[in-house]
Write a protein that holds these residues in place. Structure first.
Motif, PDB file in Angstrom:
ATOM      1  N   ASP A   1       0.825  -1.213   0.000  1.00 14.61           N
ATOM      2  CA  ASP A   1       0.000   0.000   0.000  1.00 14.61           C
ATOM      3  C   ASP A   1       0.860   1.264   0.000  1.00 14.61           C
ATOM      4  O   ASP A   1       0.532   2.251  -0.678  1.00 14.61           O
ATOM      5  N   LYS A   2       1.946   1.217   0.734  1.00 11.44           N
ATOM      6  CA  LYS A   2       2.847   2.374   0.754  1.00 11.44           C
ATOM      7  C   LYS A   2       3.454   2.587  -0.623  1.00 11.44           C
ATOM      8  O   LYS A   2       3.562   3.739  -1.100  1.00 11.44           O
ATOM      9  N   ALA A   3       3.854   1.515  -1.292  1.00  6.04           N
ATOM     10  CA  ALA A   3       4.437   1.627  -2.636  1.00  6.04           C
ATOM     11  C   ALA A   3       3.405   2.141  -3.631  1.00  6.04           C
ATOM     12  O   ALA A   3       3.735   2.946  -4.514  1.00  6.04           O
ATOM     13  N   ARG A   4       2.165   1.708  -3.501  1.00  2.44           N
ATOM     14  CA  ARG A   4       1.098   2.207  -4.366  1.00  2.44           C
ATOM     15  C   ARG A   4       0.910   3.706  -4.190  1.00  2.44           C
ATOM     16  O   ARG A   4       0.788   4.457  -5.161  1.00  2.44           O
ATOM     17  N   GLU A   5       0.876   4.123  -2.946  1.00  4.56           N
ATOM     18  CA  GLU A   5       0.692   5.548  -2.664  1.00  4.56           C
ATOM     19  C   GLU A   5       1.853   6.367  -3.218  1.00  4.56           C
ATOM     20  O   GLU A   5       1.660   7.439  -3.795  1.00  4.56           O
ATOM     21  N   SER A   6       3.063   5.854  -3.054  1.00  7.31           N
ATOM     22  CA  SER A   6       4.244   6.568  -3.558  1.00  7.31           C
ATOM     23  C   SER A   6       4.204   6.690  -5.078  1.00  7.31           C
ATOM     24  O   SER A   6       4.705   7.668  -5.647  1.00  7.31           O
ATOM     25  N   ALA A   7       3.619   5.689  -5.735  1.00  9.19           N
ATOM     26  CA  ALA A   7       3.535   5.697  -7.195  1.00  9.19           C
ATOM     27  C   ALA A   7       2.303   6.446  -7.695  1.00  9.19           C
ATOM     28  O   ALA A   7       2.098   6.560  -8.908  1.00  9.19           O
ATOM     29  N   GLY A   8       1.474   6.934  -6.763  1.00  7.36           N
ATOM     30  CA  GLY A   8       0.265   7.655  -7.153  1.00  7.36           C
ATOM     31  C   GLY A   8      -0.797   6.768  -7.763  1.00  7.36           C
ATOM     32  O   GLY A   8      -1.615   7.219  -8.574  1.00  7.36           O
ATOM     33  N   ARG A   9      -0.820   5.508  -7.355  1.00  7.51           N
ATOM     34  CA  ARG A   9      -1.774   4.553  -7.913  1.00  7.51           C
ATOM     35  C   ARG A   9      -2.975   4.367  -6.998  1.00  7.51           C
ATOM     36  O   ARG A   9      -2.836   4.310  -5.770  1.00  7.51           O
ATOM     37  N   GLN A  10      -4.161   4.228  -7.605  1.00  5.21           N
ATOM     38  CA  GLN A  10      -5.381   3.980  -6.862  1.00  5.21           C
ATOM     39  C   GLN A  10      -5.851   2.539  -6.985  1.00  5.21           C
ATOM     40  O   GLN A  10      -6.699   2.088  -6.205  1.00  5.21           O
ATOM     41  N   ASP A  11      -5.336   1.817  -7.992  1.00  4.49           N
ATOM     42  CA  ASP A  11      -5.785   0.449  -8.226  1.00  4.49           C
ATOM     43  C   ASP A  11      -5.154  -0.507  -7.217  1.00  4.49           C
ATOM     44  O   ASP A  11      -4.159  -0.189  -6.570  1.00  4.49           O
ATOM     45  N   GLU A  12      -5.742  -1.684  -7.090  1.00  3.97           N
ATOM     46  CA  GLU A  12      -5.239  -2.673  -6.163  1.00  3.97           C
ATOM     47  C   GLU A  12      -4.055  -3.439  -6.754  1.00  3.97           C
ATOM     48  O   GLU A  12      -3.928  -3.561  -7.971  1.00  3.97           O
TER      49      GLU A  12
END
Length: 265
Positions: free
Chosen positions: A32-43
């Protein structure tokens, strides 16, 4: 007074499950942290790789809500898939993983992520929900024949397939590259009983993982111009989650960070 064998088994099961829950939640937090850092909303899916670990660990993982489990070796994967059938039928075979009064968990999705010999495709097609390692037309056609039988006999769904991409041509690490990769993708897409869902990549040993994942993402983009439904990008393991997710990975494969060191067999 010493604990009874049953009490000791229950205590051991609670301890192991608590350990797996803590580690699983920790990896999910990293994702989840990596997703947020990448600006991603998808799972981003997490496939827990249970290679060499006992079936009881798969049951613990299912009880804590891990929906996707993966195996590298066909024989071990087949044995665990059979154990799930037996567990559903009579509740036996996993006593060391079930706590007193606890119900049997539903079977998680089972992923084949390791190399498949063409002679074993029929066996894999019987139990797998998703195959990440299609690397030849022969393997694809064998999976198709096996899955058609399962569809006719038991009403199984089409088998989700990812074609394994090689970025350096190292056959020892699996996968195919160049035009052969796209030929296999085209063939999977047209075979009955199979669904082309995307690609899987294991980055080369040399070079920066981030660059390799970016290269794989470019191949994925080209693939989707021909097969728009091939959205899955299986990339990233314990040491390179952030780089893989930054490049667009939709599925990471993690074993040791959750289950601990593999048992010595």
């Amino acid at each position: 007074m010493a604990d009874s064998p049953a009490a000791g088994a229950a205590s051991s099961a609670r301890s192991r499950r608590a350990q797996l829950r803590e580690r699983y939640d920790g990896v999910r937090a990293e994702i989840d942290k990596a997703r947020e850092s990448a600006g991603r909303q998808d799972e981003v899916r997490l496939v827990v790789v249970t290679k060499f670990h006992p079936f009881s660990d798969q049951v613990h993982l299912a009880q804590i809500g891990a929906p996707d489990l993966g195996e590298n070796r066909v024989q071990e994967a087949q044995s665990k898939a059979l154990a799930w059938q037996e567990l559903a039928a009579d509740g036996g075979g996993a006593e060391e993983a079930l706590l007193p009064g606890e119900g049997v968990p539903g079977r998680p999705r089972l992923h084949m992520i390791g190399h498949i010999q063409s002679k074993k495709t029929g066996a894999v097609a019987k139990w797998a929900d998703e195959v990440h390692s299609v690397d030849s037309i022969k393997v694809a056609e064998g999976l198709s024949r096996g899955r058609i039988r399962e569809i006719e006999e038991s009403g199984a769904e089409s088998l989700r397939c990812l074609v394994q991409l090689s970025l350096d041509g190292d056959e020892g690490r699996g996968g195919v590259s160049g035009d052969e990769f796209h030929r296999i993708c085209d063939r999977v897409a047209e075979l009955p009983g199979l669904e082309l869902c995307g690609l899987m990549v294991v980055p080369p040993l040399e070079g920066e993982p981030a660059r390799h994942f970016e290269d794989a993402a470019m191949v994925r983009g080209k693939l989707r111009t021909c097969h728009s439904a091939a959205k899955e990008f299986s990339a990233g393991m314990s040491g390179d989650l952030e780089a893989a997710i930054s490049a667009g990975s939709t599925c990471v494969r993690v074993g040791t960070s959750i289950l601990g060191p593999r048992p010595i067999l």
